[in-house]
Design a protein around this motif. Structure first.
Motif, PDB file in Angstrom:
ATOM      1  N   GLN A   6      24.814  20.652 119.391  1.00 57.70           N
ATOM      2  CA  GLN A   6      23.825  21.680 119.099  1.00 57.70           C
ATOM      3  C   GLN A   6      24.452  22.733 118.193  1.00 57.70           C
ATOM      4  OE1 GLN A   6      21.215  21.275 123.260  1.00 57.70           O
ATOM      5  NE2 GLN A   6      21.882  23.301 122.606  1.00 57.70           N
ATOM      6  N   ARG A  36      18.243  23.064 124.681  1.00 55.15           N
ATOM      7  CA  ARG A  36      18.089  21.717 124.090  1.00 55.15           C
ATOM      8  C   ARG A  36      17.963  21.745 122.567  1.00 55.15           C
ATOM      9  NH1 ARG A  36      14.548  17.847 128.006  1.00 55.15           N
ATOM     10  NH2 ARG A  36      15.211  16.365 126.409  1.00 55.15           N
ATOM     11  N   ASP A  39      22.668  26.331 120.928  1.00 52.52           N
ATOM     12  CA  ASP A  39      23.428  27.076 121.928  1.00 52.52           C
ATOM     13  C   ASP A  39      23.489  28.549 121.517  1.00 52.52           C
ATOM     14  OD1 ASP A  39      24.071  24.928 123.645  1.00 52.52           O
ATOM     15  OD2 ASP A  39      25.729  24.316 122.343  1.00 52.52           O
ATOM     16  N   LYS A 254      21.045  11.347 119.456  1.00 52.49           N
ATOM     17  CA  LYS A 254      20.802  12.756 119.136  1.00 52.49           C
ATOM     18  C   LYS A 254      20.197  12.900 117.739  1.00 52.49           C
ATOM     19  CE  LYS A 254      25.419  13.713 117.329  1.00 52.49           C
ATOM     20  NZ  LYS A 254      26.631  14.509 117.408  1.00 52.49           N
TER      21      LYS A 254
ATOM     22  N   MET B  10      30.443  22.938 130.967  1.00 52.14           N
ATOM     23  CA  MET B  10      29.263  22.173 130.579  1.00 52.14           C
ATOM     24  C   MET B  10      28.497  21.771 131.830  1.00 52.14           C
ATOM     25  SD  MET B  10      29.003  18.640 128.364  1.00 52.14           S
ATOM     26  CE  MET B  10      29.615  19.286 126.823  1.00 52.14           C
ATOM     27  N   PHE B  12      25.708  19.503 133.104  1.00 53.82           N
ATOM     28  CA  PHE B  12      25.009  18.292 132.675  1.00 53.82           C
ATOM     29  C   PHE B  12      24.102  17.826 133.803  1.00 53.82           C
ATOM     30  CE2 PHE B  12      25.457  13.506 131.850  1.00 53.82           C
ATOM     31  CZ  PHE B  12      24.469  13.511 130.872  1.00 53.82           C
ATOM     32  N   GLU B  18      18.390  22.119 133.374  1.00 55.63           N
ATOM     33  CA  GLU B  18      17.721  22.673 132.187  1.00 55.63           C
ATOM     34  C   GLU B  18      17.071  24.026 132.483  1.00 55.63           C
ATOM     35  OE1 GLU B  18      15.100  20.030 129.940  1.00 55.63           O
ATOM     36  OE2 GLU B  18      14.156  21.755 128.986  1.00 55.63           O
ATOM     37  N   ARG B  43      23.338  21.644 129.336  1.00 57.08           N
ATOM     38  CA  ARG B  43      23.064  20.275 128.902  1.00 57.08           C
ATOM     39  C   ARG B  43      22.180  19.610 129.963  1.00 57.08           C
ATOM     40  NH1 ARG B  43      24.328  22.337 124.937  1.00 57.08           N
ATOM     41  NH2 ARG B  43      26.035  21.853 123.499  1.00 57.08           N
ATOM     42  N   ILE B  60      27.517  13.891 124.024  1.00 56.55           N
ATOM     43  CA  ILE B  60      27.779  15.333 124.156  1.00 56.55           C
ATOM     44  C   ILE B  60      29.247  15.634 124.450  1.00 56.55           C
ATOM     45  CG2 ILE B  60      25.386  15.843 124.775  1.00 56.55           C
ATOM     46  CD1 ILE B  60      26.199  16.175 127.667  1.00 56.55           C
TER      47      ILE B  60
END
Lengths: 257, 257
Positions: A6, A36, A39, A254, B10, B12, B18, B43, B60
């Motif tokens: 991102q 999403r 960042d 992605k 991170m 995930f 989310e 993420r 990612i």
């Protein structure tokens, strides 16, 4: 290591930015709508002025030679002045107005000048003006500190002048501006005491103040930088409704936001 | 480009991750305490299960060959199961329990197996179990959807089994676990209807639920991964009080958090 998935919005500034990761703050609000997609990086440094910001910006932006694999900064907000405008007699954070103007110009040119090691023509810049100071509320806060501090280190008129200067620098350099000073002043009915609705202590914003700032920033994005509005950006990975259930992997590559 | 200045945490997972960027959510709470130390990356992918998570995690996380200049992932939370546990009859998101266990194991080994292209021995992993489902509250929510959906696609017992399996995988793979299922179940006095205090709709957490999760995660960090507690990390740039006012630049060099 986190892959470059991102791109980013970088919020660079003083405590007004740093506190923006609290619930209802500017960083949190942007993070929620850009999730999403981009960042949102909090690069707020409590107590910093534009003089100290220069070596920091040189370090938090990559040099051209280092840019491989690093996330682009699609939007950079620069929000200094609240400390620069501290009254000179009491405060080592003070930066005289002419130097503030120079420093702010240097920060912008670090990104926008083709000869800069950090030149990034695709980064959009928004200068945010320092908010008005509610000196009575700030004096009350300082009196309750331990030890109490009874020397008033901010003035309404000084911050007003720095906000005007920030606006002028943005116009001269051809970047966008979010005039936090003016939108908050109008929201308070142009009455200093009424600013307490929007401020936690007369110097910093509360949730209501950040809401006004957020709305103004989204409005500037909508009209001046519409390609960066969150509704115009893709999610980097598709909605689960768009995954091919029988053969998922090709649909899970992605994309560019 | 954003320079590699702060390492990352991170998070995930699915929609539970989310939505964590909302005020009071897990991403926001961590962002507030880790500011100036580690960037907290959301993420989270609403609706995703562990099958779809695998190709996403491969993208990612950087491959070893791409890691130059990229921020390290100091802590990776893996929080799936809420969709995997959907009842098979009504739901294409469903993943049978044995496959869920396999997929979760694959996600962990993507980071922890020395033969993986994404091997990152310094990344600490915390598996978070799916929270309990309040089926009555979730049925109410689905009935108010447009069009109304009257087929109950989650079961209390299924999610409980997936939570137990997640805990077992974490133990077997030697990574940490935050047992969201159990802490929320205990907070609700082990009464399904009482879960509504902690959930927005029976499937997702509200602010109170995220607060319990946050406290449990910080508690696991304190006891199992104390070197990652925010109080043990430096600010990357010094406090303004530690800047040398006469000669600021040497004191403004970034440090390791």
């Amino acid at each position: 290591m986190a892959a470059n998935v991102q791109d980013t919005i970088m919020l660079f500034g003083d405590s007004l930015t740093e506190m923006g990761s609290e619930a209802g703050g500017i960083v949190q609000r942007l993070s929620a709508v850009y999730k999403r997609k981009l960042d949102v990086l909090n690069r707020g440094f409590s107590g910093y002025n534009t003089r100290w910001a220069i070596p920091v910006l040189e370090q938090i932006l990559a040099k051209k030679s280092e840019q491989a694999n690093l996330p682009a900064v699609r939007l950079l907000t620069i929000w200094f002045g609240a400390n620069d405008a501290a009254v000179p007699e009491t405060h080592r954070q003070h930066i005289p107005l002419a130097y503030y103007t120079d420093n702010l110009t240097k920060l912008i040119r670090l990104v926008k000048d083709p000869s800069s090691a950090h030149y990034s023509p695709d980064t959009k810049i928004v200068v945010i003006t320092p908010p008005p100071v509610n000196t009575e509320q700030w004096a009350e806060k300082k009196a309750t500190m331990d030890p109490p501090d009874n020397q008033l280190d901010r003035s309404f008129e000084a911050t007003k002048a720095y906000a005007r200067a920030a606006k002028e620098v943005a116009a001269r350099e051809g970047v966008e501006v979010v005039d936090a000073w003016t939108v908050l002043w109008k929201a308070a009915g142009e009455v200093e005491g009424q600013l307490s609705q929007f401020m936690s202590d007369g110097l910093h914003l509360n949730e209501n103040g950040y809401e006004i700032l957020y709305n103004e920033l989204i409005s500037v994005i909508s009209t001046k930088l519409p390609e960066l509005h969150y509704e115009k950006l893709n999610d980097v990975f598709v909605s689960y409704r768009d995954i091919d259930y029988a053969n998922p992997d090709p649909s899970l590559q992605k994309r560019k936001a």
